[in-house]
Design a protein around this motif. Structure first.
Motif, PDB file in Angstrom:
ATOM      1  N   ARG A 227       0.841  -1.208   0.000  1.00 20.38           N
ATOM      2  CA  ARG A 227       0.000   0.000   0.000  1.00 20.38           C
ATOM      3  C   ARG A 227       0.875   1.258   0.000  1.00 20.38           C
ATOM      4  O   ARG A 227       0.668   2.158  -0.812  1.00 20.38           O
ATOM      5  N   ALA A 228       1.861   1.285   0.893  1.00 18.76           N
ATOM      6  CA  ALA A 228       2.718   2.469   0.989  1.00 18.76           C
ATOM      7  C   ALA A 228       3.499   2.702  -0.307  1.00 18.76           C
ATOM      8  O   ALA A 228       3.585   3.839  -0.800  1.00 18.76           O
ATOM      9  N   ALA A 229       4.046   1.606  -0.868  1.00 18.34           N
ATOM     10  CA  ALA A 229       4.844   1.749  -2.090  1.00 18.34           C
ATOM     11  C   ALA A 229       3.986   2.194  -3.268  1.00 18.34           C
ATOM     12  O   ALA A 229       4.406   3.039  -4.078  1.00 18.34           O
ATOM     13  N   THR A 230       2.774   1.644  -3.377  1.00 24.12           N
ATOM     14  CA  THR A 230       1.902   1.996  -4.500  1.00 24.12           C
ATOM     15  C   THR A 230       1.415   3.436  -4.385  1.00 24.12           C
ATOM     16  O   THR A 230       1.367   4.171  -5.383  1.00 24.12           O
ATOM     17  N   ARG A 231       1.076   3.864  -3.185  1.00 22.68           N
ATOM     18  CA  ARG A 231       0.644   5.246  -2.999  1.00 22.68           C
ATOM     19  C   ARG A 231       1.778   6.224  -3.302  1.00 22.68           C
ATOM     20  O   ARG A 231       1.551   7.301  -3.872  1.00 22.68           O
ATOM     21  N   THR A 232       2.983   5.850  -2.954  1.00 25.91           N
ATOM     22  CA  THR A 232       4.130   6.698  -3.299  1.00 25.91           C
ATOM     23  C   THR A 232       4.290   6.800  -4.806  1.00 25.91           C
ATOM     24  O   THR A 232       4.512   7.883  -5.366  1.00 25.91           O
ATOM     25  N   GLU A 233       4.159   5.660  -5.487  1.00 23.83           N
ATOM     26  CA  GLU A 233       4.279   5.645  -6.954  1.00 23.83           C
ATOM     27  C   GLU A 233       3.182   6.473  -7.606  1.00 23.83           C
ATOM     28  O   GLU A 233       3.393   7.113  -8.642  1.00 23.83           O
ATOM     29  N   LEU A 234       2.002   6.511  -6.996  1.00 27.66           N
ATOM     30  CA  LEU A 234       0.880   7.271  -7.527  1.00 27.66           C
ATOM     31  C   LEU A 234       0.909   8.739  -7.112  1.00 27.66           C
ATOM     32  O   LEU A 234       0.066   9.527  -7.548  1.00 27.66           O
TER      33      LEU A 234
END
Length: 395
Positions: free
Chosen positions: A199-206
């Motif tokens: 979740r944290a990594a995907t939100r950062t990417e987005l």
């Protein structure tokens, strides 16, 4: 037999996992599927011991001819495959292969499973794809109704997605008492899970901050889904939390959605909208990054047979769900305030109520949401039900 290809999203989510699970339980599986992509190989797919045969769905100028000729093409391929492998059971997924399946089962003495999935004919009518007042629509409806009646009468077993659908089938005049199994659209509970790091990594990417609320819609914007309710719901949330974002996962165009929302008095600014088209194995990352999953569908007679794949995938990732009422077994699945909310009607007051409920923070217990829904949408349970059905028919 499946009119969905094993390589497309539905095939990878709702065909291949069941077949692979059944093959692992000792069944010798041969698959006839209709593939959309020009790549006829099965590279990249874990097909295990499946004996796969693919028909290519034509595109471009050949698309109309394909629609007219798919039934005889399927019939020829199926007849040859049955002569080769001599199966005990023909398992027909949905309506498109049904004519071939009924006729081939009758000729070769194989037992037929009509895995109807939902009330497909009614969905086509209600979604505006078939006009019951037009000549073409009337002919299509008459043709497939006759096949449906034959399947109710001749199938050795029937599979539906919801308990509501089971009751509807049992009340049909053509139904002759074949056993009916209820198997909802199930989910690989290991692939779709609660993963804080993802979740944290995907939100950062987005480009999303940790406290930005994200409303997610997964799948196509077909006429059966009430996108105008999604726009209005998003607008109600935005009135309370201006930083909220709307993420659309699938084949979506931001400009088209902005135009459609404007027709309902909702402004979708570019900065508030995220559109992503991802491979099926990347969907869990998108779901983990979101805070609420949307499944607003038209309420109609066909809705009683619906088990939306997206709902099971949302819940498997611990994502609470906002759903329309009257959709299959949705009240068995969604417990208000525990794993989501059910929109009782289309009124502004009801939309505002659900928007406020979303922002109240009930969605924090994502492992609990997954745990409460895991049994209902368990892929292992679904495969086990199919396994028992196969073995009962084989005996």
């Amino acid at each position: 037999m499946s009119n969905n290809g094993l390589r497309d999203h539905i095939g990878q989510a709702q065909v291949l996992p069941y077949l692979s699970g059944l093959a692992a339980r000792g069944h010798s599986m041969s698959v006839l599927s209709v593939e959309q992509t020009a790549d006829r190989g099965m590279a990249g797919l874990d097909i295990g011991t499946l004996n796969c045969h693919q028909m290519q769905r034509r595109t471009g100028y050949g698309r109309l001819a394909d629609r007219l000729l798919v039934a005889p093409r399927l019939a020829r391929r199926l007849d040859g495959l049955v002569r080769e492998v001599r199966p005990d059971i023909l398992h027909c997924r949905s309506y498109m292969p049904l004519s071939s399946a009924l006729n081939t089962a009758g000729r070769h003495g194989a037992k037929l499973i009509f895995d109807m999935r939902g009330f497909w004919i009614d969905e086509r009518i209600e979604g505006g794809m078939w006009d019951p007042k037009g000549l073409t629509g009337r002919l299509l409806i008459r043709h497939f109704r006759a096949l449906e009646d034959r399947a109710y009468a001749e199938a050795a077993a029937i599979v539906v997605l919801t308990h509501d659908a089971k009751r509807v089938v049992e009340a049909q005049p053509a139904y002759r008492g074949a056993p009916i199994s209820v198997i909802p659209c199930s989910v690989d509970q290991e692939r779709f899970g609660v993963h804080p790091a993802l979740r944290a990594a995907t939100r950062t990417e987005l480009g999303l901050s940790t406290d930005t609320p994200v409303i997610l819609y997964l799948g196509s914007a077909s006429p059966l889904y009430r996108m105008h309710l999604l726009y209005r719901f998003f607008d109600a949330v935005r009135a309370r939390s201006p930083e909220v974002r709307l993420m659309l996962v699938g084949n979506h165009d931001a400009q088209e959605h902005a135009k459609a929302a404007a027709r309902h008095g909702v402004t979708l600014a570019p900065g508030s909208l995220i559109c992503r088209r991802v491979a099926h194995h990347e969907v869990p990352a998108m779901l983990n990054a979101a805070d609420l999953g949307i499944s607003f569908r038209i309420q109609s007679p066909s809705s009683l047979g619906v088990s939306a794949t997206k709902v099971g995938e949302y819940l498997a990732c611990g994502l609470p769900v906002a759903s329309s009422t009257g959709i299959g077994d949705i009240r068995r699945i969604i417990a208000e305030g525990e794993n989501g909310m059910i929109l009782a009607d289309d009124s502004d007051a009801e939309i505002d109520r659900c928007a406020a409920r979303f922002l109240s923070g009930f969605s924090l217990d994502r492992p609990g949401i997954k745990a409460r829904s895991g049994d209902y949408f368990s892929m292992d349970t679904a495969v086990g039900t199919y396994d028992m059905l196969y073995r009962d028919l084989a005996r």
